[in-house]
Structures are given as structure tokens and as C-alpha cells.
Enzyme design. Sequence first.
Site, short mmCIF file in Angstrom:
data_model
loop_
_atom_site.label_atom_id
_atom_site.label_comp_id
_atom_site.label_asym_id
_atom_site.label_seq_id
_atom_site.Cartn_x
_atom_site.Cartn_y
_atom_site.Cartn_z
N HIS A 86 0.84 -1.19 0.00
CA HIS A 86 0.00 0.00 0.00
C HIS A 86 0.87 1.24 0.00
O HIS A 86 2.07 1.19 0.29
CB HIS A 86 -0.99 -0.01 1.18
CG HIS A 86 -0.43 0.46 2.47
ND1 HIS A 86 -0.47 1.78 2.86
CD2 HIS A 86 0.21 -0.20 3.46
CE1 HIS A 86 0.11 1.90 4.06
NE2 HIS A 86 0.53 0.71 4.43
N CYS A 87 0.27 2.36 -0.38
CA CYS A 87 0.95 3.66 -0.40
C CYS A 87 -0.08 4.70 0.03
O CYS A 87 -0.80 4.45 0.98
CB CYS A 87 1.54 3.94 -1.78
SG CYS A 87 0.33 3.92 -3.12
N LYS A 88 -0.15 5.81 -0.66
CA LYS A 88 -1.16 6.81 -0.30
C LYS A 88 -2.47 6.58 -1.04
O LYS A 88 -3.53 6.58 -0.43
CB LYS A 88 -0.64 8.22 -0.61
CG LYS A 88 -1.61 9.31 -0.19
CD LYS A 88 -1.05 10.70 -0.38
CE LYS A 88 -2.06 11.73 0.10
NZ LYS A 88 -1.52 13.09 -0.03
#
Length: 153
Positions: free
Chosen positions: A113-115
Amino acid sequence: MMRHCMMALRVARSQIALITARNTQSNLLQRFYSQAPQIGIVDYDVVKKLPSEPQKLLIDVREPEELKETGQIPASINIPLGVVSQELAASEQLFKSKYGREKPKPETEIIFHCKIGKRSLKAAEAAAALGFKNVKNYQGSWLDWAEREGLPK
């Protein structure tokens, strides 16, 4: 007359060779791209359960400065996108010393995941290219998590 026939034959042979080469190249490219692994997608409910599933690995690919501003999803480890391939290819000892977790095996479920989910998709593709077979992307990523948990985005 014989000379013209021989020239026509040579031209025909070279055209056949060119067409065959193009078709072979096209088939190879088609096979290469059609064998690209599928990246699974997970949602908030799956990620919410991860602290009780230590056999799975949640990797946050944002930069450390981003984590300082927002925080982290519980049970995640931070490996920025720019070094994710290098870190996943590192030795088991080095990985464990850096991240406090066992290095994932090729069949380990790894969720990135990231933003917003774009960098994490790239990380999942990079992991798949390294031979990890069970990679997934938390498509909503931090923005989805923060909204559902009432955290700053």
C-alpha cells in the site's frame, strides 16, 4: 530471363524471412506479456485483519517523511518504492535485521500500500517480477484506511 527469375526468387525469400522474423518477435512479445502475473486487490476489511495474521506481510511503500505526517497502518513495514526490489532481493538475515520480520518466501502473501494505490501497484509488479507469486495491492491504500479509521489524510 533466368536472371530475372533468380532475382524474383531472392526477393521472395527475403520477404518471407522478414515476415517470419516479425511473426516470431510478435509471438514472443505476446507470450511475455500474457504471462505477466495477476496482481490481486484487497480492501479495508482484509487489511484490518492483518495484525492477527502474521504469516502475511503488509508493506507501505511511501517515503518515511510521509509516514511521519500521517502514521502507519498497524502491522505494516515501510520499504519505499525506490528500494523495494532491492530489499525483497536481500538476504534473509539482512531483511530480518532491518525489518524485524522474516523475509517473505515466494508463496508468502504480500500486500502493498501507499497513499492512493498507484505506487503500491508498481511495487506489487516489481515483487511479482522477482518471483513472488502471491502479491496484492490495497487499492484504497492510506486514504481509504485513514477515512475509515478517522485519521488525518
